[in-house]
Write a protein that holds these residues in place. Structure first.
Motif, PDB file in Angstrom:
ATOM      1  N   MET A 144       8.305  20.254  49.620  1.00 17.43           N
ATOM      2  CA  MET A 144       8.406  18.819  49.836  1.00 17.43           C
ATOM      3  C   MET A 144       7.548  18.128  48.792  1.00 17.43           C
ATOM      4  N   TRP A 145       7.980  16.922  48.382  1.00 18.99           N
ATOM      5  CA  TRP A 145       7.282  16.153  47.362  1.00 18.99           C
ATOM      6  C   TRP A 145       6.714  14.872  47.982  1.00 18.99           C
ATOM      7  N   PRO A 146       5.416  14.870  48.344  1.00 17.38           N
ATOM      8  CA  PRO A 146       4.819  13.650  48.905  1.00 17.38           C
ATOM      9  C   PRO A 146       4.950  12.484  47.930  1.00 17.38           C
ATOM     10  N   THR A 147       5.239  11.306  48.479  1.00 13.98           N
ATOM     11  CA  THR A 147       5.472  10.114  47.660  1.00 13.98           C
ATOM     12  C   THR A 147       4.982   8.882  48.412  1.00 13.98           C
ATOM     13  N   PRO A 148       4.109   8.080  47.825  1.00 10.57           N
ATOM     14  CA  PRO A 148       3.644   6.863  48.498  1.00 10.57           C
ATOM     15  C   PRO A 148       4.799   5.896  48.742  1.00 10.57           C
ATOM     16  N   PRO A 149       4.759   5.150  49.844  1.00 11.14           N
ATOM     17  CA  PRO A 149       5.836   4.197  50.145  1.00 11.14           C
ATOM     18  C   PRO A 149       6.086   3.190  49.026  1.00 11.14           C
ATOM     19  N   GLY A 150       5.021   2.761  48.349  1.00 12.99           N
ATOM     20  CA  GLY A 150       5.197   1.808  47.255  1.00 12.99           C
ATOM     21  C   GLY A 150       6.029   2.370  46.123  1.00 12.99           C
ATOM     22  N   GLN A 151       5.839   3.656  45.818  1.00 13.13           N
ATOM     23  CA  GLN A 151       6.640   4.287  44.766  1.00 13.13           C
ATOM     24  C   GLN A 151       8.092   4.392  45.192  1.00 13.13           C
ATOM     25  N   LEU A 152       8.329   4.728  46.463  1.00  6.59           N
ATOM     26  CA  LEU A 152       9.708   4.783  46.957  1.00  6.59           C
ATOM     27  C   LEU A 152      10.384   3.419  46.820  1.00  6.59           C
ATOM     28  N   ALA A 153       9.660   2.351  47.176  1.00  6.74           N
ATOM     29  CA  ALA A 153      10.225   1.005  47.075  1.00  6.74           C
ATOM     30  C   ALA A 153      10.594   0.677  45.626  1.00  6.74           C
ATOM     31  N   GLU A 154       9.741   1.065  44.676  1.00 10.90           N
ATOM     32  CA  GLU A 154      10.026   0.823  43.262  1.00 10.90           C
ATOM     33  C   GLU A 154      11.260   1.603  42.809  1.00 10.90           C
ATOM     34  N   GLU A 155      11.370   2.844  43.239  1.00  9.92           N
ATOM     35  CA  GLU A 155      12.530   3.654  42.861  1.00  9.92           C
ATOM     36  C   GLU A 155      13.818   3.068  43.434  1.00  9.92           C
ATOM     37  N   LEU A 156      13.771   2.668  44.681  1.00  4.11           N
ATOM     38  CA  LEU A 156      14.956   2.071  45.309  1.00  4.11           C
ATOM     39  C   LEU A 156      15.393   0.825  44.552  1.00  4.11           C
ATOM     40  N   GLN A 157      14.437  -0.025  44.243  1.00  4.25           N
ATOM     41  CA  GLN A 157      14.742  -1.264  43.531  1.00  4.25           C
ATOM     42  C   GLN A 157      15.338  -0.966  42.160  1.00  4.25           C
ATOM     43  N   ALA A 158      14.778   0.034  41.487  1.00  5.89           N
ATOM     44  CA  ALA A 158      15.254   0.374  40.148  1.00  5.89           C
ATOM     45  C   ALA A 158      16.682   0.907  40.159  1.00  5.89           C
ATOM     46  N   HIS A 159      17.122   1.406  41.298  1.00  2.02           N
ATOM     47  CA  HIS A 159      18.462   1.983  41.385  1.00  2.02           C
ATOM     48  C   HIS A 159      19.409   1.147  42.239  1.00  2.02           C
ATOM     49  N   GLY A 160      19.073  -0.140  42.389  1.00  8.92           N
ATOM     50  CA  GLY A 160      20.023  -1.065  42.989  1.00  8.92           C
ATOM     51  C   GLY A 160      19.983  -1.162  44.493  1.00  8.92           C
ATOM     52  N   LEU A 161      18.853  -0.775  45.117  1.00  8.64           N
ATOM     53  CA  LEU A 161      18.708  -0.857  46.565  1.00  8.64           C
ATOM     54  C   LEU A 161      17.456  -1.656  46.904  1.00  8.64           C
ATOM     55  N   GLN A 162      17.568  -2.576  47.812  1.00 12.98           N
ATOM     56  CA  GLN A 162      16.458  -3.434  48.199  1.00 12.98           C
ATOM     57  C   GLN A 162      15.873  -2.976  49.525  1.00 12.98           C
ATOM     58  N   LEU A 163      14.561  -2.762  49.556  1.00 12.23           N
ATOM     59  CA  LEU A 163      13.894  -2.363  50.777  1.00 12.23           C
ATOM     60  C   LEU A 163      14.015  -3.463  51.832  1.00 12.23           C
ATOM     61  N   VAL A 164      14.372  -3.074  53.057  1.00 13.59           N
ATOM     62  CA  VAL A 164      14.492  -4.019  54.169  1.00 13.59           C
ATOM     63  C   VAL A 164      13.777  -3.425  55.384  1.00 13.59           C
ATOM     64  N   ARG A 165      13.654  -4.218  56.419  1.00 12.80           N
ATOM     65  CA  ARG A 165      12.980  -3.780  57.635  1.00 12.80           C
ATOM     66  C   ARG A 165      13.781  -2.667  58.314  1.00 12.80           C
ATOM     67  N   ALA A 166      13.095  -1.573  58.650  1.00 11.22           N
ATOM     68  CA  ALA A 166      13.751  -0.442  59.300  1.00 11.22           C
ATOM     69  C   ALA A 166      13.788  -0.647  60.812  1.00 11.22           C
ATOM     70  N   PRO A 167      14.761  -0.047  61.491  1.00 10.55           N
ATOM     71  CA  PRO A 167      14.874  -0.226  62.943  1.00 10.55           C
ATOM     72  C   PRO A 167      13.806   0.507  63.741  1.00 10.55           C
ATOM     73  N   SER A 168      13.094   1.459  63.125  1.00 10.20           N
ATOM     74  CA  SER A 168      12.002   2.147  63.810  1.00 10.20           C
ATOM     75  C   SER A 168      10.909   2.484  62.807  1.00 10.20           C
ATOM     76  N   SER A 169       9.697   2.702  63.317  1.00 10.47           N
ATOM     77  CA  SER A 169       8.534   2.864  62.449  1.00 10.47           C
ATOM     78  C   SER A 169       8.561   4.164  61.648  1.00 10.47           C
ATOM     79  N   ASP A 170       9.351   5.151  62.071  1.00  9.21           N
ATOM     80  CA  ASP A 170       9.386   6.427  61.360  1.00  9.21           C
ATOM     81  C   ASP A 170      10.482   6.490  60.306  1.00  9.21           C
ATOM     82  N   LEU A 171      11.200   5.391  60.108  1.00  9.22           N
ATOM     83  CA  LEU A 171      12.256   5.323  59.113  1.00  9.22           C
ATOM     84  C   LEU A 171      11.916   4.309  58.035  1.00  9.22           C
ATOM     85  N   MET A 172      12.576   4.464  56.873  1.00  5.33           N
ATOM     86  CA  MET A 172      12.642   3.410  55.875  1.00  5.33           C
ATOM     87  C   MET A 172      14.102   2.974  55.761  1.00  5.33           C
ATOM     88  N   ALA A 173      14.304   1.754  55.307  1.00  9.16           N
ATOM     89  CA  ALA A 173      15.661   1.215  55.196  1.00  9.16           C
ATOM     90  C   ALA A 173      15.794   0.448  53.887  1.00  9.16           C
TER      91      ALA A 173
END
Length: 242
Positions: free
Chosen positions: A207-236
């Motif tokens: 597994m490759w640990p990754t800070p949430p901020g880096q994930l948000a940057e990667e998503l944005q760079a590839h055409g996906l916008q971070l939004v509110r997830a339906p539960s605390s253990d998910l990202m959306a």
């Protein structure tokens, strides 16, 4: 023992030890979004089909199940065989990783359960790109994120079972340890009869640990916008509407 990382060991034990817990979790995480899907749903890393089944039962739309590992795909198809012809007719099974499957605007919902953490960074970024392409404009992606950081040392993170099958008890111990910047998760499976170990097998997954901020940057760079997830253990994330 084996250490293959290809589910060739784990496929035997996965459903007997994890199916009920995973089904309950999938129902909590994905049912509401599946009910709202209007076009199709993409299940990335479908595994033995537990999440696929939940998505099929909650929705009335086609489901694309992506599972490259032959051992897990065999279990997936066995599960689909028992769901009935009407639900089975709504499933398309894809044998390639989503990053190379070439799916374009096929779904308004994508879920990736228990798999993003297992993608090395370049593959993860290719996966974001493929998911952005596979989602229709306005489509939603739900996934559980990787750990944010490495633990200080080795740790036991869970025990599965025991589950009785006739005279035998099936169980597993799950441990994690940092290994040169990667988190190695090891499943040690045991089959016991009358307090004697008949078999023991092991499989490890990186597994490759990754800070949430880096994930948000990667998503944005590839055409996906971070939004509110339906539960605390998910990202959306959502593909912007056209």
């Amino acid at each position: 023992m084996s250490d293959t990382g290809g589910y060739t060991v784990s496929a035997e034990f996965y459903d007997i030890l994890q199916a009920e817990t995973d089904r309950h979790l999938a129902e909590q995480r994905f049912t509401e979004a599946a009910v709202r899907a209007r076009h199709a749903i993409l299940d990335v890393g479908a595994g033995t089909g537990i999440v696929t089944e939940v998505l099929l039962r909650a929705s009335s739309v086609p489901v694309h199940a992506v599972e490259p590992a032959p051992a897990m795909r065999a279990a997936l198809l066995s599960r689909l065989a028992h769901l009935g012809a009407d639900r089975r007719a709504r499933v398309t099974v894809h044998t390639e990783p989503v990053s190379t499957a070439g799916l374009a605007a096929v779904a308004d919902l994508a879920v990736a359960s228990n798999m993003i953490a297992c993608l090395e960074p370049a593959t993860r970024r290719a996966t974001w790109k493929a998911l952005a392409a596979a989602l229709m404009p306005g489509g939603l992606l739900l996934f559980d994120p990787p750990p944010a950081a490495l633990p200080a040392g080795a740790e036991t993170v869970g025990r599965l079972g025991p589950v009785r099958v006739g005279p035998d008890l099936y169980s597993a111990e799950v441990t994690r340890r940092p290994d040169r910047g990667i988190l190695r998760t090891v499943f040690t499976y045991r089959v016991e009869r009358e307090q004697e170990v008949l078999r023991e097998a092991q499989e490890a997954f990186d597994m490759w640990p990754t800070p949430p901020g880096q994930l948000a940057e990667e998503l944005q760079a590839h055409g996906l916008q971070l939004v509110r997830a339906p539960s605390s253990d998910l990202m959306a994330a959502r593909r912007p509407a056209a």
